[in-house]
Design a protein around this motif. Structure first.
Motif, PDB file in Angstrom:
ATOM      1  N   ASP A 198       5.591   4.690   1.961  1.00 33.73           N
ATOM      2  CA  ASP A 198       6.062   5.865   2.708  1.00 33.73           C
ATOM      3  C   ASP A 198       6.968   5.443   3.865  1.00 33.73           C
ATOM      4  O   ASP A 198       8.046   6.000   4.063  1.00 33.73           O
ATOM      5  N   HIS A 247      -0.062  13.325   4.661  1.00 37.71           N
ATOM      6  CA  HIS A 247      -0.948  12.241   5.109  1.00 37.71           C
ATOM      7  C   HIS A 247      -0.321  11.611   6.365  1.00 37.71           C
ATOM      8  O   HIS A 247       0.911  11.610   6.511  1.00 37.71           O
ATOM      9  N   VAL A 304       0.788   9.505  -3.825  1.00 39.49           N
ATOM     10  CA  VAL A 304      -0.391   8.631  -3.819  1.00 39.49           C
ATOM     11  C   VAL A 304      -1.595   9.309  -4.493  1.00 39.49           C
ATOM     12  O   VAL A 304      -2.342   8.671  -5.227  1.00 39.49           O
ATOM     13  N   GLN A 305      -1.776  10.613  -4.248  1.00 43.90           N
ATOM     14  CA  GLN A 305      -2.933  11.293  -4.850  1.00 43.90           C
ATOM     15  C   GLN A 305      -2.627  11.859  -6.235  1.00 43.90           C
ATOM     16  O   GLN A 305      -3.561  12.193  -6.972  1.00 43.90           O
ATOM     17  N   MET A 328       4.688  15.727   0.072  1.00 42.89           N
ATOM     18  CA  MET A 328       3.680  15.113  -0.801  1.00 42.89           C
ATOM     19  C   MET A 328       3.586  15.832  -2.143  1.00 42.89           C
ATOM     20  O   MET A 328       3.790  17.044  -2.238  1.00 42.89           O
ATOM     21  N   ASP A 354       5.436  11.626  -1.578  1.00 40.68           N
ATOM     22  CA  ASP A 354       4.251  10.784  -1.480  1.00 40.68           C
ATOM     23  C   ASP A 354       3.327  11.234  -2.612  1.00 40.68           C
ATOM     24  O   ASP A 354       2.680  12.277  -2.522  1.00 40.68           O
ATOM     25  N   HIS A 400      -5.145   1.530  -4.973  1.00 41.82           N
ATOM     26  CA  HIS A 400      -6.593   1.752  -4.849  1.00 41.82           C
ATOM     27  C   HIS A 400      -7.017   3.188  -5.126  1.00 41.82           C
ATOM     28  O   HIS A 400      -8.215   3.476  -5.130  1.00 41.82           O
ATOM     29  N   LYS A 401      -6.041   4.067  -5.393  1.00 43.15           N
ATOM     30  CA  LYS A 401      -6.404   5.435  -5.791  1.00 43.15           C
ATOM     31  C   LYS A 401      -6.449   5.564  -7.314  1.00 43.15           C
ATOM     32  O   LYS A 401      -6.805   6.605  -7.842  1.00 43.15           O
ATOM     33  N   ASN A 438      -4.198  15.184  -0.195  1.00 44.90           N
ATOM     34  CA  ASN A 438      -5.402  14.358  -0.316  1.00 44.90           C
ATOM     35  C   ASN A 438      -6.677  15.093   0.069  1.00 44.90           C
ATOM     36  O   ASN A 438      -7.747  14.771  -0.397  1.00 44.90           O
ATOM     37  N   ALA A 442       0.451   8.762   6.902  1.00 44.21           N
ATOM     38  CA  ALA A 442       1.443   7.743   6.530  1.00 44.21           C
ATOM     39  C   ALA A 442       2.858   8.320   6.504  1.00 44.21           C
ATOM     40  O   ALA A 442       3.834   7.572   6.568  1.00 44.21           O
ATOM     41  N   SER A 465      -0.127   4.265  -4.701  1.00 40.34           N
ATOM     42  CA  SER A 465      -1.046   3.262  -4.163  1.00 40.34           C
ATOM     43  C   SER A 465      -2.053   2.841  -5.226  1.00 40.34           C
ATOM     44  O   SER A 465      -2.614   3.698  -5.924  1.00 40.34           O
ATOM     45  N   CYS A 515       0.853  -1.214   0.000  1.00 33.36           N
ATOM     46  CA  CYS A 515       0.000   0.000   0.000  1.00 33.36           C
ATOM     47  C   CYS A 515       0.875   1.246   0.000  1.00 33.36           C
ATOM     48  O   CYS A 515       2.102   1.151   0.162  1.00 33.36           O
ATOM     49  N   GLY A 516       0.229   2.388  -0.133  1.00 36.72           N
ATOM     50  CA  GLY A 516       0.955   3.648  -0.088  1.00 36.72           C
ATOM     51  C   GLY A 516       1.640   3.851   1.254  1.00 36.72           C
ATOM     52  O   GLY A 516       2.770   4.348   1.321  1.00 36.72           O
ATOM     53  N   SER A 517       0.972   3.458   2.316  1.00 36.91           N
ATOM     54  CA  SER A 517       1.551   3.647   3.658  1.00 36.91           C
ATOM     55  C   SER A 517       2.847   2.855   3.806  1.00 36.91           C
ATOM     56  O   SER A 517       3.823   3.356   4.374  1.00 36.91           O
TER      57      SER A 517
END
Ligand code: PLP
Length: 384
Positions: free
Chosen positions: A75, A99, A177-178, A146, A175, A200-201, A150, A101, A198, A70-72
């Protein structure tokens, strides 16, 4: 009742093509990619195809991509690796609007005796580049900032900040992720050392992420055990999800223009439609420089959680603060850092779209949201 899903920064729908790419590895092709036999080997090929697709989306080389859960995890790994490969350096730079994370990881290392600079943001959530340059010292092991926020969607000047870090010989992690899939990212021109993303985004399933580590950057694994991922992340690979994130990366590359044009137009229609109909509201963050899919609107003298509950009854999924911080009635750390006035911060709602969002859905929200705010204001204990 129809669901209008405007919570894509929390998670996204799995694309049907992503699901199709995954199914063979859940049904028939269940071999272990590390096995010597042909049956395992074809599964290993799927992992490498996915790695190449993700690398292509980012302008990276496949060997620079490590799959994580995952993204977390990405990170955590980036910070861990930077600190463990440079034990003599004891300083970290990050921002107040990361975030959890990254933020909670920085706080953890602070408890371990590291010093951490948390860069502040202005009333639009923008960073001060002079403050950043002043924070860099010979003791700085890592900058972690980031790519995009987010909650409010602000995009940070990663190119410029990474260049400054590079000049000072400091590792730079972002990061993203977004940001991945919502805006073009080309690591062949962007001098970041590590980047998290990540699945799931970006319309892949939950439970899969990746960490980009630039060739030549020293690395220490966070998860130790087997020799998977060239010894950089132990654990038998989550092959179905890896095949899924690979397909999602391919599709994200194909949809990137849609995000910038179609999704941004819909977001603007939604935001302008709401602002025109609801008095005493304002946009949080920096409308000039934010993700194309994100709108965070603060409604004066109403409780965000109450807005969400009433929207939920209308089938509209949104979020107040970030998904991880909702459940607490305190305004999120991002809105507090930006200094959104108390009577607005409490009534902040994040609406985040995707290329699956339709104009009809946007019209539905514009039609119903003003009534929700009016009803809640009539019973609100907060008054001017
Ligand atoms: N970083 C940012 C900016 C995020 O928005 C999120 C999830 O919301 C994460 C990291 C964590 O990603 P994951 O849920 O894959 O652990």
């Amino acid at each position: 009742m129809k669901t209008v899903y405007l919570d894509n920064n929390a998670t996204t729908a799995v694309d049907p093509e992503v699901l199709d790419a995954m199914l063979p590895y859940l049904r028939d092709l269940y071999g272990n990619p590390s096995s010597m036999h042909t049956f395992g080997g074809q599964v290993g090929d799927a992992v490498e195809t996915a790695r190449a697709r993700l690398a292509a989306l980012l302008g990276a080389s496949p060997k620079e991509i490590i799959f994580t859960s995952c993204g977390s995890e990405s990170d955590n790994t980036a910070v861990w690796s930077a600190l463990r490969t440079q034990p003599e350096k004891r300083h970290l730079i990050t921002t107040r609007v990361e975030h959890p994370a990254v933020l909670n990881v920085a706080q953890y290392w602070e408890q371990q005796g590291y010093s951490v600079t948390y860069l502040s943001v202005d009333a639009k959530g923008r960073l001060d580049l002079d403050e950043y340059a002043r924070a860099l010292t010979d003791d700085t092991a890592l900058v972690s900032i980031m790519f995009a926020n987010n909650e409010v969607g602000n995009i940070y000047p990663i190119q410029c900040m990474a260049e400054t870090a590079k000049e000072r010989g400091v590792l730079f992690h972002t990061d993203a992720v977004q940001a991945v899939g919502k805006m073009p990212i080309d690591l062949s021109h962007l001098p970041v050392d590590m980047l998290s993303l990540s699945g799931h985004k970006i319309h892949a399933p939950k439970g899969i992420g990746a960490l980009y580590v630039r060739k030549g950057v020293r690395f220490r694994p966070f998860l130790r055990g087997g020799h998977q991922e060239l010894g950089r992340r132990a654990g038998t690979e989550n092959v179905p999800c890896i095949a899924g994130i690979g397909m999602a990366a391919k599709l994200a590359g194909e949809h990137i223009q849609d995000e910038r044009v179609y999704v941004a137009q819909l977001r603007d229609k939604l935001e302008n439609g709401i602002i025109a109909r609801v008095p005493d509201c304002m946009v949080n963050g920096d409308p000039e420089n934010r993700l194309p899919n994100t709108s965070n609107i603060a409604f004066k003298n109403v409780e965000g959680e109450a807005i969400l509950l009433m929207l939920d009854q209308l089938g509209i999924c949104a979020s107040s603060g970030s998904a991880c911080t909702s459940g607490s009635l305190e305004p999120s750390h991002v809105l507090r850092s930006i200094g959104v006035p108390f009577n607005y911060a409490h009534g902040s709602v994040r609406l985040s779209l995707s290329h699956y969002t339709t104009e009809e859905e946007v019209d539905y929200v514009i039609e119903h949201l003003p009534g929700v705010i009016e009803t809640l204001r009539a019973i609100s204990p907060f008054k001017d």
